[in-house]
Structure formats: structure tokens, C-alpha cells
Design a protein around this motif. Structure first.
Motif, short mmCIF file in Angstrom:
data_model
loop_
_atom_site.label_atom_id
_atom_site.label_comp_id
_atom_site.label_asym_id
_atom_site.label_seq_id
_atom_site.Cartn_x
_atom_site.Cartn_y
_atom_site.Cartn_z
N ALA A 223 0.89 -1.24 -0.15
CA ALA A 223 -0.01 0.03 0.17
C ALA A 223 0.84 1.21 -0.09
O ALA A 223 2.03 1.31 0.37
CB ALA A 223 -0.72 -0.06 1.19
N ILE A 224 0.43 2.28 -0.50
CA ILE A 224 1.31 3.70 -0.76
C ILE A 224 -0.02 4.68 -0.20
O ILE A 224 -1.09 4.78 -0.41
CB ILE A 224 1.20 3.83 -1.96
CG1 ILE A 224 2.20 2.83 -2.90
CG2 ILE A 224 1.88 5.43 -2.19
CD1 ILE A 224 2.37 3.02 -4.26
N GLY A 225 0.65 5.51 0.88
CA GLY A 225 -0.09 6.82 1.37
C GLY A 225 0.51 8.04 1.11
O GLY A 225 1.73 8.00 0.79
N VAL A 226 -0.23 9.00 1.00
CA VAL A 226 0.23 10.09 0.53
C VAL A 226 0.16 11.25 1.75
O VAL A 226 -0.98 11.31 2.29
CB VAL A 226 -0.58 10.81 -0.65
CG1 VAL A 226 0.15 12.19 -1.25
CG2 VAL A 226 -0.30 9.74 -1.99
N VAL B 225 -2.59 11.47 13.53
CA VAL B 225 -2.68 9.96 13.46
C VAL B 225 -1.33 9.40 13.81
O VAL B 225 -1.44 8.14 14.67
CB VAL B 225 -2.98 9.47 12.07
CG1 VAL B 225 -3.15 8.25 12.06
CG2 VAL B 225 -4.69 10.20 11.74
N GLY B 226 -0.31 9.82 13.51
CA GLY B 226 0.99 9.07 13.66
C GLY B 226 1.31 8.97 15.47
O GLY B 226 1.88 8.13 16.05
N ALA C 63 4.86 10.39 8.77
CA ALA C 63 5.08 9.27 7.79
C ALA C 63 4.31 8.12 8.66
O ALA C 63 3.46 7.37 7.88
CB ALA C 63 6.48 8.94 7.84
N LEU C 64 4.24 7.97 9.98
CA LEU C 64 3.81 6.90 10.39
C LEU C 64 2.28 6.93 10.15
O LEU C 64 1.58 6.00 9.79
CB LEU C 64 4.13 6.94 11.73
CG LEU C 64 3.56 5.85 12.94
CD1 LEU C 64 3.96 4.24 12.32
CD2 LEU C 64 3.78 5.92 14.37
N GLY C 65 1.85 8.25 10.26
CA GLY C 65 0.30 8.26 10.17
C GLY C 65 -0.06 8.18 8.98
O GLY C 65 -1.18 7.36 8.70
N ALA C 66 0.63 8.36 7.93
CA ALA C 66 0.19 8.05 6.53
C ALA C 66 0.48 6.64 6.26
O ALA C 66 -0.69 6.08 5.40
CB ALA C 66 1.08 8.87 5.55
N ALA C 67 1.23 6.12 6.64
CA ALA C 67 1.34 4.57 6.56
C ALA C 67 0.23 3.96 7.26
O ALA C 67 -0.39 2.88 6.59
CB ALA C 67 2.66 4.06 7.12
N MET C 68 -0.08 4.31 8.39
CA MET C 68 -1.36 3.70 9.16
C MET C 68 -2.72 3.94 8.24
O MET C 68 -3.36 2.81 8.24
CB MET C 68 -1.65 4.41 10.70
CG MET C 68 -0.34 3.93 11.53
SD MET C 68 -0.37 5.19 12.74
CE MET C 68 -1.75 4.66 13.67
N GLU D 186 -9.75 -0.20 3.52
CA GLU D 186 -10.63 -1.49 3.05
C GLU D 186 -9.98 -1.88 1.83
O GLU D 186 -9.79 -1.17 0.84
CB GLU D 186 -12.03 -0.97 2.88
CG GLU D 186 -12.93 -2.26 2.52
CD GLU D 186 -14.48 -1.59 2.24
OE1 GLU D 186 -15.19 -2.62 1.83
OE2 GLU D 186 -14.62 -0.53 2.58
N GLY D 187 -9.69 -3.31 1.86
CA GLY D 187 -9.27 -3.73 0.58
C GLY D 187 -7.72 -3.90 0.73
O GLY D 187 -6.98 -4.67 -0.11
N VAL D 188 -7.12 -3.46 1.59
CA VAL D 188 -5.75 -3.50 2.14
C VAL D 188 -5.85 -4.22 3.40
O VAL D 188 -5.52 -5.48 3.84
CB VAL D 188 -4.73 -2.27 2.47
CG1 VAL D 188 -3.44 -2.46 2.77
CG2 VAL D 188 -4.90 -1.67 1.03
N GLY D 189 -6.58 -3.70 4.28
CA GLY D 189 -6.73 -4.04 5.77
C GLY D 189 -5.64 -4.81 6.59
O GLY D 189 -5.84 -5.83 7.18
N ILE D 190 -4.35 -4.59 6.49
CA ILE D 190 -3.48 -5.14 7.14
C ILE D 190 -3.11 -4.49 8.48
O ILE D 190 -2.65 -4.94 9.53
CB ILE D 190 -2.20 -5.35 6.43
CG1 ILE D 190 -2.65 -5.70 5.00
CG2 ILE D 190 -1.01 -6.24 6.93
CD1 ILE D 190 -2.36 -7.19 4.57
N TRP D 191 -3.28 -3.08 8.59
CA TRP D 191 -3.10 -2.35 9.82
C TRP D 191 -4.27 -2.13 10.62
O TRP D 191 -4.77 -1.31 10.06
CB TRP D 191 -2.22 -0.94 9.30
CG TRP D 191 -1.35 -0.43 10.48
CD1 TRP D 191 -1.69 -0.17 11.67
CD2 TRP D 191 -0.13 -0.01 10.26
NE1 TRP D 191 -0.56 0.32 12.25
CE2 TRP D 191 0.39 0.47 11.44
CE3 TRP D 191 0.85 -0.22 9.06
CZ2 TRP D 191 1.73 0.73 11.91
CZ3 TRP D 191 2.24 0.40 9.40
CH2 TRP D 191 2.48 0.85 10.63
N SER D 192 -4.37 -2.61 11.71
CA SER D 192 -5.37 -2.42 12.68
C SER D 192 -5.15 -0.92 13.39
O SER D 192 -4.07 -0.94 13.96
CB SER D 192 -5.59 -3.51 13.59
OG SER D 192 -6.55 -3.03 14.64
#
Length: 571
Positions: free
Chosen positions: A100-103, A285-286, A476-481, A487-493
């Protein structure tokens, strides 16, 4: 292992079990050259694994104007992606694990481009840019009572040069190529996130034109209650709604990365872009500030204090902004925040380095300030771009006052760091009044938090503990989270019980409250003296004639008449 990567005009890699998160985090710095830097972290320990950086040019075509080249930004992002993937492979990390990529981006910077050619129609106008002051004054005349806060209950914002709507209005008024593109149905508007997502998902060949609610809420065209573009606001600013991006949540799949043949970049082709947050929301968020009343302060080019107010939008009576904190999924509720924005924080250190030459590196400021131990009565108000919260005074300009023959560069260095802390104190005081419950501690992040003198000063001036996470770049951490939770990635709770605890460094107050209050009162006195220096109205044709002053002109003319009369009588 789960891994995460982010680009801060730039790239970070955050490592956990089995998955890599790639986060494009664009950050503009107020200096001649901006650095696109890559950092690779282990997310469990915040250990730095690798890094990469690219410099991009920042342009200052006129006094108060700040621009960047959108094409250079995009090229640098692709370069960072490629170099990062190469370094991951050298670490024996399979890049096919990137899921996944976050911006993330600085929020108000404005870009307009041609959707047919894919070319930007003007440089990006950066959030600090002041060229729109006359535009703001003209718009203000159309508002009953010249009330800057007239749209506050729709947008959460005052009318200011800061936000995207007035930058876009200036572009439409002054750039013929943009006006023609709008008339021909070819123009697209966006903040940097929109430009990057559109380009990275295909550009003119089917790119996705979107933004998220946090970035949209900084345009002054967005209704923070209906969560959509506001037709009446667009009418007021005379902005055609068809050029605006679609507004989506901060955590969902927007599109897939596409190969860029012209730049020979395709390392992450097919990876979904699934997170998008304005930089300050990403930091919130981070820092895992998911509960009402939790707050963080980010020290970067500027300074940004955000307090989560939950699903209730709180409107400030003390000069703060109401903004959207995040919406972490299409079906998730929106959360709001109160925000205090300071234009100049880290930028004052770069000004001392680049403009005055007091130091050769930014790190030397900490050493000088530590050697001084005091400002010796010197106070620095770095209002280079006017004053933001809580004053919203564009006429203010920077001053250094309280100078004596004893004052030296060490005292000025100390005063510069103290200025960052005093500005934070002002917005924290306003936030405490609006929220009704004073913060018991301040969570901090951003590049300047590496300066221990600054962090101790901040605790002393606030009279509360300052808590710094072991990984200061929480944006960076917040964007990654956000990207990993989509939905459709759903790996990070994002459930509180599943979040990894972060180790922190704590700074406790070391001076008594009376001394803190005395220094703060002196600072407030200096702030008052910084106001009212500039207006958008200059003398026409550079007329500096003494006759433009009627009393002085009358005195000179009457004196000439008397002299001529005396000469006539004596003759």
C-alpha cells in the motif's frame, strides 16, 4: 515482516510483519533549496534502516512570493521511489511485499494543470506565499462588516492569504493560460496530494483526480459539515466547481500506481494508493491521538498544534481554526480538531543561517543557545509572513528588540528558539480556553524536536511536561497507518489495543512559573510592536515627494511666499 515506506517529499519505510507501506509525504521548507529525503525505519523500534534525499529548488520571484515547480516535485518523488526500492533490495527486502501507498503533504499549496497535456499551467503557490493580500482585502469588502470570520461556521477558517481559495482566485485573475484552460474545460485544481495522486495513477491517461477531507478542509471552498464542496463558497470566490477534485476519505483505495515511461519509473506499478492525509492530520494519527482532548504539536517550517475534538466541531473564540482531523474509511465517522498555526518555526533557524550567516548549519543554533543560556532581554518576533494564530494579522513583520551593546549572536540564537516556544504558548493558551480543560502534557514531533535546548525551553515556557516520541517524524507513520488500514488492504489495525506503544523522551519544567510568566509578558509586548508594518497599498508611482504631506507642503509653500515677499519689500 510488515514494512512501511514513506516519502517526505520524501520517503519513509516503516517495518512490521509481512507488509511494506509506502507513504509519499510531500513537505515544503522555506529555504532556497528544499530537501526531498528518504528514511527507512523499523516501526517496532523506530530504528533508522536507510535513507535517501533529493534537493529541489524553491523559487522567490518577488518579495513575499513562494513557488515550486510541480514537475520537479513529481520527478523527485519518482526518483525517491526508485532509489528506495534499490536500497530495500540491498537490504534483502523483496519490494513485491509493498502492499500500500499513502500520501501526505503540506496542505494549502495550490496547483492548476491541464488534464489533456498533463502539464502544470503555473508553478505551485506555496502555503506561506503572501501575494494574495490584495485579493483578500478586495474579497473582504464584499463581506458584511468586513468580517474575516464570516465563513467560519462553514469552513472553520478565517479569510486569509493562507488558504487555497484565494491562491486559486489569484491564479484565475492573473494567469491568462489558466483562464483559457478553465474556459476550454481543460483545467484541474488541487493541492499537492491531488497533483501527485493524479500523476501517479496515470495522469492524462486516466489519472484519478481526488483529494481527502483533511486537505479539502484547508481550501476554504469545503463545507466541513456536509463534507462536500460548498456551491455558495465557490460562487463567492468565483471558482468553477468542475475544476475541483472529488473529495474522499483519508483511508481507502484511490487508484493503482502506474508506470511512468518518460522517467523510466515503474518499481511500484500496481500497488494501491490507499491513504491520504494533510501533514498535520497525519502527524495527529501518527501520534495516535484518537481520543477527545489528545493533542500534538509539530515543529517544522511552521508550528502546528492540533487537538482532537472527536465527532464534534468546536469553534474557537480565541483565534484558532476548526479543521478536519481525519476520516479513516468511507463508512467511518469524520473527526474534527482545533488547530493553532504558526507560520515561522524552523524557518527562523534557516533565516539565521542563510540570511544572516550567524551559523553554517542549523545544528549550530542549539550549541549557541546552550552557551548563552538566556536571551539577555532580547526578544525575536519572526513575523516574516505576518502573524497566524491567534492574531491573523498579515500586516505584522519580524522584529528583534531589547538589544544592548552586550547582545551577541548567542543571545539572538537563544531568542530565536524562545520565539518558537512563545508562539506555541500563545496557541496552547487559546486552545485551553476553547476546550476548557488545560493540557497536562504536550506531545511533540517534527524535525526541530531533535533540538534538546528547544524542547527544554518549551517545557519551561508552558510549565508542563513535553513528551517526544523516539521517532519524531510521525507524519510518515500516520500516512502509513491510514494506507494499511484501508478497506481492501486491511493489514494495519487502528484499534487502540492493537497499536504498538512508542518509547518517548520526557522534558520537565526547570524554572518557576513566575519567571516563565515574566518572559512571556515581555514577548507579548514585542508582538504588539511587530504589528501594522505593512499594507497592500503602496504610494502610486513610487511618489515620495514631500508635498504628499499636506502640513509639510503647506509649511514649505508659505515659507517660500514669505521669503519672496521679504525680498520684494527689501528691494
Amino acid at each position: 515482516m510488515r514494512k512501511g515506506l514513506s516519502i517526505i517529499t520524501s520517503l519513509y519505510l516503516l517495518q512490521r510483519t509481512n507488509v511494506i507501506y509506502c507513504c509519499l509525504n510531500f513537505c515544503v521548507h522555506r529555504k532556497l533549496n528544499c530537501v526531498i529525503y528518504l528514511q527507512v525505519f523499523n516501526a517496532k523500534t523506530a530504528e533508522l534502516l536507510s535513507h535517501h534525499q533529493v534537493e529541489i529548488q524553491q523559487k522567490f520571484p518577488k518579495e513575499g512570493w513562494v513557488e515550486q515547480d510541480p514537475k520537479e516535485i513529481l520527478k523527485s518523488v519518482y526518483e525517491c521511489v526508485e532509489r528506495t526500492c534499490e536500497k530495500l533490495q540491498q537490504l534483502n527486502i523483496d519490494i513485491t511485499n509493498i502492499k500500500a501507498i499513502g500520501v501526505s503533504n503540506q496542505r494549502e499549496t495550490t496547483v492548476v494543470w491541464d488534464k489533456i497535456t498533463g502539464e502544470p499551467l503555473y508553478n505551485a503557490i506555496v502555503w506561506l506565499d503572501l501575494r494574495t493580500q490584495s485579493t483578500v482585502e478586495r474579497l473582504l469588502k464584499r463581506i458584511p462588516g468586513n468580517n474575516k470570520s464570516f465563513f467560519k461556521f462553514r469552513t472553520g477558517l478565517p479569510l486569509s492569504t493562507y488558504f487555497s481559495a484565494v491562491k486559486l482566485r489569484w491564479l484565475l485573475d492573473n494567469v491568462e493560460e489558466i483562464r483559457q484552460a478553465v474556459d476550454n474545460g481543460r483545467a484541474m485544481f488541487g493541492t499537492i496530494d491531488s497533483w501527485l495522486i493524479w500523476c501517479l495513477t496515470g495522469g492524462k491517461n486516466g489519472g484519478v483526480h481526488c483529494t481527502d477531507v483533511t486537505n479539502a478542509s484547508r481550501t476554504m471552498l469545503f463545507n466541513i459539515h456536509s463534507l462536500d464542496w460548498d456551491p455558495e463558497l465557490c460562487q463567492f470566490f468565483d471558482i468553477p466547481m468542475e475544476i475541483l477534485p472529488k473529495v474522499r476519505s483519508s483511508s481507502e483505495i484511490y487508484g493503482l500506481m502506474k508506470i511512468c515511461p518518460s522517467l523510466k519509473s515503474g518499481a511500484l506499478t500496481g500497488v494501491p494508493i490507499s491513504g491520504c492525509l494533510g501533514d498535520q492530520s497525519a502527524a495527529l494519527v501518527g501520534q495516535m491521538c484518537f481520543q477527545d482532548g489528545q493533542a500534538k504539536n509539530t515543529y517544522g517550517t511552521g508550528c502546528f498544534l492540533l487537538c482532537n475534538t472527536g465527532q464534534k466541531s468546536v469553534f474557537s473564540e480565541h483565534g484558532l481554526l476548526t479543521t478536519i482531523a481525519y476520516k479513516l474509511g468511507r463508512d467511518k465517522p469524520v473527526c474534527y480538531a482545533l488547530e493553532g498555526s504558526v507560520a515561522i518555526a524552523g524557518a527562523v533557524v534557516r533565516w539565521l543561517r542563510d540570511n544572516l550567516g550567524i551559523v553554517k548549519t542549523s545544528q549550530e543554533i542549539e550549541k549557541l543557545a546552550a552557551e548563552a543560556g538566556t536571551s539577555y532581554g532580547c526578544y525575536f518576533v519572526p513575523a516574516f509572513s505576518g502573524l497566524y494564530a491567534p492574531y491573523w494579522e498579515p500586516s505584522a513583520r519580524g522584529i528583534i528588540c531589547g538589544l544592548t551593546q552586550f547582545t551577541n549572536k548567542k543571545h539572538i540564537a537563544f531568542a530565536a528558539l524562545e520565539a518558537v516556544c512563545f508562539q506555541t504558548r500563545e496557541i496552547l493558551d487559546a486552545m485551553n480556553k476553547d476546550c476548557g480543560i488545560p493540557l497536562s502534557q504536550l506531545q511533540v514531533d517534527g524535525g526541530m524536536t531533535n533540538n534538546k535546548v528547544l524542547m527544554q525551553l518549551q517545557s519551561d515556557i508552558l510549565c508542563i511536561p513535553v513528551v517526544k516520541p523516539s521517532m519524531p517524524e510521525t507524519t510518515a507513520l500516520g500516512a502509513a497507518m491510514a494506507a494499511g488500514a484501508a478497506e481492501g488492504v486491511g493489514i494495519w489495525s487502528l484499534n487502540p489495543g492493537d497499536l504498538t506503544a512508542v518509547t518517548c523522551e520526557r522534558f520537565e519544567p526547570q524554572i518557576n512559573p513566575e519567571e516563565s510568566e515574566y518572559r512571556y509578558a515581555r514577548w507579548k509586548k514585542a508582538v504588539m510592536k511587530s504589528m501594522g508594518w505593512e499594507t497592500s497599498e503602496a504610494p502610486s508611482n513610487g511618489d515620495t515627494s514631500i508635498f504628499c504631506s499636506l502640513p509639510l507642503g503647506f509649511f514649505i509653500m508659505s515659507s517660500m511666499v514669505m521669503l519672496i515677499g521679504a525680498k520684494y519689500v527689501s528691494g
